[in-house]
Write a protein that holds these residues in place. Structure first.
Motif, PDB file in Angstrom:
ATOM      1  N   ARG A 146       0.845  -1.194   0.000  1.00 32.60           N
ATOM      2  CA  ARG A 146       0.000   0.000   0.000  1.00 32.60           C
ATOM      3  C   ARG A 146       0.877   1.239   0.000  1.00 32.60           C
ATOM      4  NH1 ARG A 146      -5.123  -0.334   0.324  1.00 32.60           N
ATOM      5  NH2 ARG A 146      -5.299   1.834   0.965  1.00 32.60           N
ATOM      6  N   PHE A 147       0.397   2.278  -0.698  1.00 30.34           N
ATOM      7  CA  PHE A 147       1.127   3.535  -0.759  1.00 30.34           C
ATOM      8  C   PHE A 147       0.871   4.353   0.502  1.00 30.34           C
ATOM      9  CE2 PHE A 147      -0.009   2.538  -5.258  1.00 30.34           C
ATOM     10  CZ  PHE A 147       1.269   2.159  -5.646  1.00 30.34           C
ATOM     11  N   GLN A 154      -0.087  -1.536  -4.768  1.00 29.81           N
ATOM     12  CA  GLN A 154       0.669  -2.107  -5.877  1.00 29.81           C
ATOM     13  C   GLN A 154       0.755  -3.617  -5.668  1.00 29.81           C
ATOM     14  OE1 GLN A 154       2.280  -0.689  -8.683  1.00 29.81           O
ATOM     15  NE2 GLN A 154       2.676  -2.805  -9.263  1.00 29.81           N
ATOM     16  N   VAL A 155       0.210  -4.382  -6.597  1.00 35.52           N
ATOM     17  CA  VAL A 155       0.258  -5.838  -6.517  1.00 35.52           C
ATOM     18  C   VAL A 155       1.132  -6.365  -7.647  1.00 35.52           C
ATOM     19  CG1 VAL A 155      -1.066  -7.983  -6.629  1.00 35.52           C
ATOM     20  CG2 VAL A 155      -2.023  -5.987  -5.460  1.00 35.52           C
ATOM     21  N   ASP A 156       2.114  -7.184  -7.314  1.00 37.83           N
ATOM     22  CA  ASP A 156       2.983  -7.813  -8.298  1.00 37.83           C
ATOM     23  C   ASP A 156       2.878  -9.322  -8.153  1.00 37.83           C
ATOM     24  OD1 ASP A 156       4.001  -5.477  -9.474  1.00 37.83           O
ATOM     25  OD2 ASP A 156       5.557  -5.284  -7.946  1.00 37.83           O
ATOM     26  N   VAL A 157       2.785 -10.007  -9.279  1.00 36.19           N
ATOM     27  CA  VAL A 157       2.663 -11.465  -9.281  1.00 36.19           C
ATOM     28  C   VAL A 157       3.827 -12.059 -10.075  1.00 36.19           C
ATOM     29  CG1 VAL A 157       1.206 -13.438  -9.852  1.00 36.19           C
ATOM     30  CG2 VAL A 157       0.152 -11.270  -9.151  1.00 36.19           C
ATOM     31  N   LEU A 240      -3.209  -7.754 -18.116  1.00 35.52           N
ATOM     32  CA  LEU A 240      -4.428  -7.090 -17.675  1.00 35.52           C
ATOM     33  C   LEU A 240      -4.793  -7.494 -16.240  1.00 35.52           C
ATOM     34  CD1 LEU A 240      -6.667  -7.420 -20.863  1.00 35.52           C
ATOM     35  CD2 LEU A 240      -5.534  -5.357 -20.022  1.00 35.52           C
ATOM     36  N   PRO A 241      -5.191  -6.526 -15.418  1.00 35.07           N
ATOM     37  CA  PRO A 241      -5.586  -6.848 -14.036  1.00 35.07           C
ATOM     38  C   PRO A 241      -6.677  -7.904 -13.965  1.00 35.07           C
ATOM     39  CG  PRO A 241      -5.315  -4.476 -14.284  1.00 35.07           C
ATOM     40  CD  PRO A 241      -5.204  -5.068 -15.662  1.00 35.07           C
ATOM     41  N   VAL A 264      -4.879  -5.476   0.229  1.00 31.81           N
ATOM     42  CA  VAL A 264      -5.237  -4.508  -0.805  1.00 31.81           C
ATOM     43  C   VAL A 264      -6.220  -3.464  -0.265  1.00 31.81           C
ATOM     44  CG1 VAL A 264      -6.432  -4.223  -3.010  1.00 31.81           C
ATOM     45  CG2 VAL A 264      -4.747  -6.057  -2.726  1.00 31.81           C
ATOM     46  N   ARG A 265      -7.089  -3.920   0.612  1.00 33.30           N
ATOM     47  CA  ARG A 265      -8.096  -2.994   1.190  1.00 33.30           C
ATOM     48  C   ARG A 265      -7.577  -2.250   2.396  1.00 33.30           C
ATOM     49  NH1 ARG A 265     -13.827  -6.356   0.936  1.00 33.30           N
ATOM     50  NH2 ARG A 265     -13.943  -6.505  -1.348  1.00 33.30           N
TER      51      ARG A 265
END
Length: 269
Positions: A146-147, A154-157, A240-241, A264-265
């Motif tokens: 989270r910023f 920001q999610v990276d996989v 794409l997300p 994320v939330r």
């Protein structure tokens, strides 16, 4: 008029989905099912079948614009070069035996190297989830950060394709590349001990990884997690997300899905 039973609908959905992984709109799939069953298929019956297939990870889904479902298979758009495995090369560390050392490396040195101390980091064995080697990475690593000032996260996989000493081939690079259809970063992890005869292929494998934007990790000694060495850094894909969301929903455990959603939330998992 009677409706098709649950097992019949589940099987028909799997049979009707394109084998190359192309997504199909939910409304289109319902129409295809109705034609195949020669009778109407209610919305409730369809979505119940879809949810069962999502639960056992036979399919993935894309959200938005009516929603879509897809089937991941061994089919791959990129031409796969012939395998060049050598049957007489040593196999003291079969792939199943390398899974534990790879997890230790990902949860240890690799995670530390990301320098994301405040971010959520999930590592999951996905080697038995999904259909076909071209869409089934051995491990998936997900980070969520989270910023501090800006909204969102920001999610990276990352996906990881693991190969034995004899399995480090050009085809292995293409397997890792194919898996980036569903992730941001793809990595090939190769167990290559110092002095191995397979070292003669290293320059070629490095070149192919670099050309395709695939990371290359050399695992010299599986007994020592710190022996993992990043030889080529991966390039980030603009996946794409919606595609990544569907992939993670069908691959992550319920516990990891809940942790990711909470991160994320901005909530506590």
């Amino acid at each position: 008029m009677p409706t098709p039973d649950q097992g019949s609908l589940d099987a028909r959905i799997l049979a009707l989905l394109p084998t190359d992984g192309t997504p199909v709109l939910n409304r289109v799939m319902r129409a295809m099912l109705a034609r195949a069953c020669e009778r109407p298929v209610s919305s409730e019956a369809y979505f119940s079948a879809r949810d069962r297939l999502l639960a056992d990870r036979s399919i993935g889904r894309l959200r938005g614009q009516g929603g879509q479902v897809f089937l991941a298979t061994e089919a791959e758009a990129l031409p796969a070069p012939p395998a060049d495995r050598s049957a007489d090369e040593p196999d003291a560390w079969p792939e199943a035996k390398l899974m534990g050392p790879l997890r230790a490396y990902l949860e240890g040195p690799f995670r530390a190297g990301l320098d994301l101390s405040d971010a959520l980091c999930l590592v999951q064995d996905t080697s038995t989830i999904g259909r076909g080697q071209w869409s089934r990475p051995d491990f998936v690593l997900v980070t969520a950060m989270r910023f501090r000032l800006l909204p969102g996260a920001q999610v990276d996989v990352h996906s990881f394709e693991l190969k034995t000493e004899a399995g480090g081939t050009v085809q292995a690079v293409h397997e890792a590349l194919a898996q980036t259809r569903f992730t941001h970063f793809g990595h090939l992890v190769w167990h290559l001990p110092t002095g191995s005869k397979a070292e003669t292929r290293l320059a070629e494998i490095e070149a192919h990884c670099d050309a395709h934007g695939i990371g290359l990790i050399r695992l010299r000694d599986p007994k020592r997690a710190e022996s993992g060495e990043i030889l080529v850094d991966p390039k980030r894909r603009a996946t794409l997300p919606a595609v990544i969301d569907g992939f993670l929903e069908s691959r992550l455990s319920a516990k990891h899905r809940a942790a990711l959603e909470a991160a994320v939330r901005g909530a506590q998992a």
